[in-house]
Write an enzyme that holds these catalytic residues in place. Structure first.
Site, PDB file in Angstrom:
ATOM      1  CB  CYS A 102      27.433  35.030  53.254  1.00 10.44           C
ATOM      2  SG  CYS A 102      28.193  35.960  51.888  1.00 10.44           S
ATOM      3  CG  ASN A 103      30.385  33.173  49.286  1.00 13.22           C
ATOM      4  OD1 ASN A 103      29.459  32.513  48.828  1.00 13.22           O
ATOM      5  ND2 ASN A 103      30.687  34.364  48.814  1.00 13.22           N
ATOM      6  CG  HIS A 146      27.125  34.514  47.150  1.00 16.43           C
ATOM      7  ND1 HIS A 146      27.590  35.549  46.377  1.00 16.43           N
ATOM      8  CD2 HIS A 146      27.124  34.975  48.433  1.00 16.43           C
ATOM      9  CE1 HIS A 146      27.859  36.597  47.157  1.00 16.43           C
ATOM     10  NE2 HIS A 146      27.573  36.271  48.405  1.00 16.43           N
TER      11      HIS A 146
END
Length: 335
Positions: free
Chosen positions: A140-141, A220
């Site tokens: 995801c990051n 995040h």
């Protein structure tokens, strides 16, 4: 219609299954679970054929009153592509199963890069995955950083990327994750694994990443500094990023100050599960000082890789080019 099997029906798998079902050129063959639980029951309620992922546990589904269509081997055998959404490390163990049935597979970012022929981000390197047998959608990051870096590289050139990632301690459903009341350098060593992971998409990129975990579950947060090769104008950069189909530049007028309000915004808009498939980048944060660009962006860890998985299926099957696939995926999901 592309026949897609989903091996693993948890946080990512259930979202990918719904996204695949929404596509005009794909069918969900079925989904696999290791044991009966609320997600297995939900899969059946949603009309997905459910397969047992572990033969020795297959009897548990019948005992729980959950109907199955067979074992995961049958799912793999009847699929054109399998999306492996199993926990980190399990996908690598499953590779031999996919090879046995000559079924191409899409893996998740929790696997090591060497599980696949190529690491994948639709905006950045779609063509590299065309016709591949094993493709890894980056985490995801890394997905969020790749979407941001690609247009900056193309327009200005990138000399150096420095990013601090403030990471949620766990997903909302992960009751055993932490910290509960702490802030952890994670890892303490520099760089974090995210920089090397981005380099699987951009091998020549000079990038440093630092990570920490905080007692939060929603999203995040990235604090990004990019030294560009050409001096940018902040308004022009903001406009460039706003043109990207999977970056939402959050306007000041919305009054969204943090990730809690972003999630509320998504829920109010009727997004399934409150998902935010796009990078959420605060327009006010876009700053240019000389050749240095700065911004804050939030990444919804449960969903931003979902459209990438759909695009990876088309890349593997060479059924659409990058522009066609991204447009189709976005239209089907409402991105």
């Amino acid at each position: 219609m592309l026949r897609v099997g989903i091996n693993g029906y948890g946080t990512i798998g259930k979202r990918v299954a719904d996204a695949v079902r929404a596509q005009p050129d794909m069918d969900v063959v079925g989904v696999a679970k290791t044991r009966p639980n609320y997600e297995a029951e939900q899969a059946v309620e949603r009309g997905y054929d459910l397969y047992a992922a572990v033969e020795d546990r297959a009897h548990q589904f019948a005992e729980a009153g959950v109907e199955t269509a067979g074992l995961v081997d049958e799912l793999v055998a009847t699929s054109d592509v399998v999306v492996d959404a199993t926990p980190s490390g399990v996908g690598a163990q499953n590779r031999s199963l996919y090879e046995e049935y000559d079924t191409p597979a899409v893996y998740q970012g929790g696997e090591d890069a060497d599980v696949a022929d190529v690491s994948f981000n639709a905006r950045s390197n779609y063509a590299d995955a065309e016709g591949a047998d094993h493709v890894r959608v980056v985490s995801c990051n890394t997905t969020g950083l790749s979407r941001l870096i690609a247009p900056l590289r193309e327009t200005y050139g990138v000399e150096k990327v420095r990013t601090t990632l403030v990471r949620r301690g766990g997903d909302p459903s992960q009751t055993g994750r932490g910290p509960i009341n702490d802030i952890l350098p994670n890892p303490i060593t520099i760089p974090s694994h995210h920089g090397p992971d981005v380099q699987t998409i951009f091998p020549d990129l000079d990038i440093d990443t630092l990570g920490m975990k905080v007692p939060a579950t929603l999203m995040h947060m990235h604090s990004v500094n990019v030294t560009l090769e050409a001096e940018p104008d902040a308004d022009e950069v903001r406009d460039l990023l706003a043109e990207q189909s999977r970056i939402t530049v959050v306007d000041e007028s919305l009054g969204i100050e943090g990730t809690g309000q972003l999630k509320e915004w998504a829920l109010d808009r009727g997004r399934p599960r409150g998902d935010l498939w796009e990078n959420c980048l605060w327009g006010e944060s876009v700053t240019a000082e000389g050749r240095d660009f700065y911004c804050f962006q939030a990444i919804h860890q449960e969903s931003d890789v979902v459209p990438e998985n759909v695009d990876a299926v088309r890349a593997i099957t060479e059924s659409a080019d990058a522009a066609e696939s991204v447009a189709t995926t976005n239209d089907a999901l409402g991105i």
